[in-house]
Design an enzyme around this catalytic site. Structure first.
Site, mmCIF file in Angstrom:
data_model
loop_
_atom_site.group_PDB
_atom_site.id
_atom_site.type_symbol
_atom_site.label_atom_id
_atom_site.label_comp_id
_atom_site.label_asym_id
_atom_site.label_seq_id
_atom_site.Cartn_x
_atom_site.Cartn_y
_atom_site.Cartn_z
ATOM 1 N N HIS A 80 13.471 12.066 -9.919
ATOM 2 C CA HIS A 80 12.752 10.905 -9.388
ATOM 3 C C HIS A 80 12.074 11.227 -8.060
ATOM 4 O O HIS A 80 12.742 11.380 -7.041
ATOM 5 C CB HIS A 80 13.740 9.746 -9.209
ATOM 6 C CG HIS A 80 13.105 8.437 -8.882
ATOM 7 N ND1 HIS A 80 13.311 7.294 -9.641
ATOM 8 C CD2 HIS A 80 12.276 8.063 -7.883
ATOM 9 C CE1 HIS A 80 12.636 6.285 -9.112
ATOM 10 N NE2 HIS A 80 12.000 6.720 -8.040
ATOM 11 N N HIS A 93 8.028 10.473 -5.923
ATOM 12 C CA HIS A 93 6.683 9.869 -5.960
ATOM 13 C C HIS A 93 5.738 10.896 -5.356
ATOM 14 O O HIS A 93 5.583 10.939 -4.124
ATOM 15 C CB HIS A 93 6.647 8.576 -5.141
ATOM 16 C CG HIS A 93 7.537 7.494 -5.669
ATOM 17 N ND1 HIS A 93 7.042 6.346 -6.259
ATOM 18 C CD2 HIS A 93 8.882 7.386 -5.720
ATOM 19 C CE1 HIS A 93 8.056 5.572 -6.635
ATOM 20 N NE2 HIS A 93 9.193 6.181 -6.314
ATOM 21 N N GLN A 126 3.534 -0.419 -8.965
ATOM 22 C CA GLN A 126 4.241 -0.730 -7.706
ATOM 23 C C GLN A 126 4.261 -2.224 -7.380
ATOM 24 O O GLN A 126 5.240 -2.736 -6.850
ATOM 25 C CB GLN A 126 3.604 0.050 -6.542
ATOM 26 C CG GLN A 126 4.166 -0.257 -5.171
ATOM 27 C CD GLN A 126 5.587 0.229 -4.962
ATOM 28 O OE1 GLN A 126 5.834 1.413 -4.784
ATOM 29 N NE2 GLN A 126 6.546 -0.689 -4.994
ATOM 30 N N HIS A 142 12.067 1.226 -11.926
ATOM 31 C CA HIS A 142 12.686 0.947 -10.629
ATOM 32 C C HIS A 142 13.412 -0.377 -10.830
ATOM 33 O O HIS A 142 12.769 -1.424 -10.931
ATOM 34 C CB HIS A 142 11.624 0.789 -9.540
ATOM 35 C CG HIS A 142 11.095 2.079 -9.019
ATOM 36 N ND1 HIS A 142 10.430 2.987 -9.789
ATOM 37 C CD2 HIS A 142 11.164 2.627 -7.762
ATOM 38 C CE1 HIS A 142 10.104 4.032 -9.049
ATOM 39 N NE2 HIS A 142 10.539 3.847 -7.819
ATOM 40 N N GLU A 187 16.314 -2.531 -7.085
ATOM 41 C CA GLU A 187 16.353 -1.779 -5.819
ATOM 42 C C GLU A 187 16.256 -2.778 -4.668
ATOM 43 O O GLU A 187 15.236 -2.921 -4.000
ATOM 44 C CB GLU A 187 15.192 -0.771 -5.738
ATOM 45 C CG GLU A 187 15.334 0.173 -4.543
ATOM 46 C CD GLU A 187 14.119 1.067 -4.318
ATOM 47 O OE1 GLU A 187 13.072 0.840 -4.952
ATOM 48 O OE2 GLU A 187 14.227 1.981 -3.482
ATOM 49 N N ASP A 194 13.308 10.835 -4.435
ATOM 50 C CA ASP A 194 12.502 9.612 -4.336
ATOM 51 C C ASP A 194 11.281 9.836 -3.439
ATOM 52 O O ASP A 194 10.176 9.445 -3.779
ATOM 53 C CB ASP A 194 13.348 8.428 -3.828
ATOM 54 C CG ASP A 194 12.772 7.061 -4.198
ATOM 55 O OD1 ASP A 194 11.911 6.997 -5.085
ATOM 56 O OD2 ASP A 194 13.213 6.070 -3.601
HETATM 57 N N1 17E Z 1 8.363 2.244 -4.262
HETATM 58 C C1 17E Z 1 9.469 1.507 -4.523
HETATM 59 O O1 17E Z 1 9.354 0.381 -5.033
HETATM 60 N N2 17E Z 1 10.682 2.006 -4.239
HETATM 61 C C2 17E Z 1 10.804 3.204 -3.701
HETATM 62 N N3 17E Z 1 12.023 3.676 -3.421
HETATM 63 C C3 17E Z 1 9.659 3.984 -3.435
HETATM 64 C C4 17E Z 1 8.455 3.469 -3.732
HETATM 65 C C5 17E Z 1 9.781 5.324 -2.832
HETATM 66 FE FE FE2 Z 2 11.287 5.411 -6.461
#
Ligand code: 17E
Ligand code: FE2
Length: 400
Positions: free
Chosen positions: A55, A57, A149, A207, A210, A306
């Site tokens: 994982h 980006h 996103q 995702h 989180e 990440d």
């Molecule tokens: N975007 C997101 O929603 N969560 C993350 N941990 C990263 C980007 C890096």
């Molecule tokens: Fe991520």
């Protein structure tokens, strides 16, 4: 090529490995060098299948300091800074950053990378990284996730961009249910990603949850839809940090579903220990999902960075040992067996998450991909921050 005196994955006895062309031809002690054969004496050091980055980006990596500093240290300020920066990204600038990041990984023995790619601002980013994927294939195998996103239902045009990204060649369907405007949108987005996976045959990596909100329970929706579609092994829940805050009675019920579904989990210890718990006073919660408990219940968990040097995380260098060290400490997994076997989290478990198949691993007949660490066993490798002495990919030495 003949690798002499090599310990495969903590084996007590060293052995020899012959590579012919791109394949592990034989693995046995006392193999004799053939005329003209390249011989590397590994002096009892350990060999592992290459590291897997589950994982990252690549589109956000190495944007510091231009992207601005995340003062609150929250995910939400990170997203805000990123959404301004992404408007000005050019192909050339992205290509350079991604290439530099991939080289950092390669220097640390990583040969497989799953990267999320934000598709909110358009598809040029995905197009650029798809081109790069072919260019870097001698160093790493790149898997690209079409990552919405700003959400799938909360962001105008997200569904059509998602479907276009898959058409272009993206390998994996992404999602972000906890960031959708409502709980209902979150659930609907999980239904959408699984239906799309059924329709297109692509993998899924969401995702998921989180956030430090104990009410964020989208992993149950993702697992249920994946289970009903029989797709569990092709689906990953990344982050799931809210699971840290669930009450244990709910978790006990949830784990049954998670086990039945067969979905994979990715935890990102460096980044989530930094971003989570930011709305707490003391005591501050840890930012990680229940890694130890998921593993003990027989589920597949792998780790990723990440981020590297971007609005979400200012450090990171492509070394999976750093990721492991943070994760093992935060999850209190420092037992002898846990330390010795920890490499599996960033090798075999990662390979399962990425769906790499039977060709991954050091066995006769498989493609000759491996790394040699400067230590006789994995506990020593962790303690001494052992470097990668050799990295072999498709039978060729790419480091060493
Ligand atoms: N975007 C997101 O929603 N969560 C993350 N941990 C990263 C980007 C890096
Ligand atoms: Fe991520």
């Amino acid at each position: 090529m003949l690798l002499k005196n090599i310990r495969i994955e903590n084996a007590a006895q060293a052995t020899d490995i012959r590579i012919t062309g791109q394949t592990f031809a034989s693995i046995a002690p006392n193999l004799m060098a053939q005329p003209g054969e390249q011989v590397l004496d590994c002096e009892g050091k350990m060999a592992l299948p290459p590291f897997v980055e589950s994982h990252i980006h690549l589109d956000t990596c190495l944007t510091l300091p231009q992207v601005g500093v995340n003062k609150s240290g929250t995910l939400f300020e990170g997203i805000q800074l990123w959404s301004k920066y992404r408007q000005g990204i050019t192909r050339e600038e992205l290509r350079n950053r991604a290439l530099r990041t991939i080289r950092l990984y390669a220097a640390h023995g990583v040969q497989y990378i799953r990267s999320h790619v934000d598709i909110t601002g358009g598809l040029t980013t995905m197009e650029t990284l798809l081109e790069l994927k072919d260019e870097v294939k001698d160093l790493v195998e790149l898997q690209l996730v079409a990552f919405p996103q700003d959400g799938i239902l909360s962001s105008p045009g997200a569904k059509s961009r998602m479907e276009a990204a898959l058409e272009m060649g993206a390998d994996v369907i992404g999602g972000i249910p906890h960031f959708e405007f409502t709980r209902e949108y979150g659930v609907e987005s999980m239904k959408y990603v699984i239906e799309l996976a059924e329709r297109t045959g692509k993998l899924v990596d969401v995702h998921c949850d989180e956030i430090d909100d104990e009410q964020s329970r989208f992993v149950e929706s993702l697992a249920t839809f994946a289970y009903a579609a029989g797709l569990g092994g092709r689906v990953t829940a990344s982050h799931t940090t809210a699971m840290h805050s669930y009450n244990s009675a709910y978790c006990s019920k949830l784990f049954r579903l998670l086990g039945l579904s067969g979905i994979h989990f990715v935890s990102n210890p460096l980044v989530n220990i930094h971003l989570q718990g930011r709305f707490d006073t003391y005591p501050k919660r840890r930012g990680l999902t229940r890694v130890k408990e998921l593993l003990e219940a027989g589920m597949n968990v792998s780790f990723g960075h990440d981020d590297m040097s971007d609005p979400y995380y200012p450090l990171g260098n492509g070394n999976m040992l750093d990721v492991l060290l943070m994760g093992l400490h935060v999850c209190q997994m420092l037992g002898y067996d846990e330390l010795m076997n920890a490499y599996r989290i960033v090798t075999h478990n990662g390979a399962k998450t990425l769906h790499l198949g039977e060709d991954y691993g050091i066995c006769a007949g498989n493609t000759a991909n491996l790394v040699v660490l400067n230590a006789p066993d994995f506990l020593t490798a962790l303690r001494e921050h052992a470097g990668v002495v050799y990295s072999v990919r498709q039978g060729k030495l790419i480091k060493g």
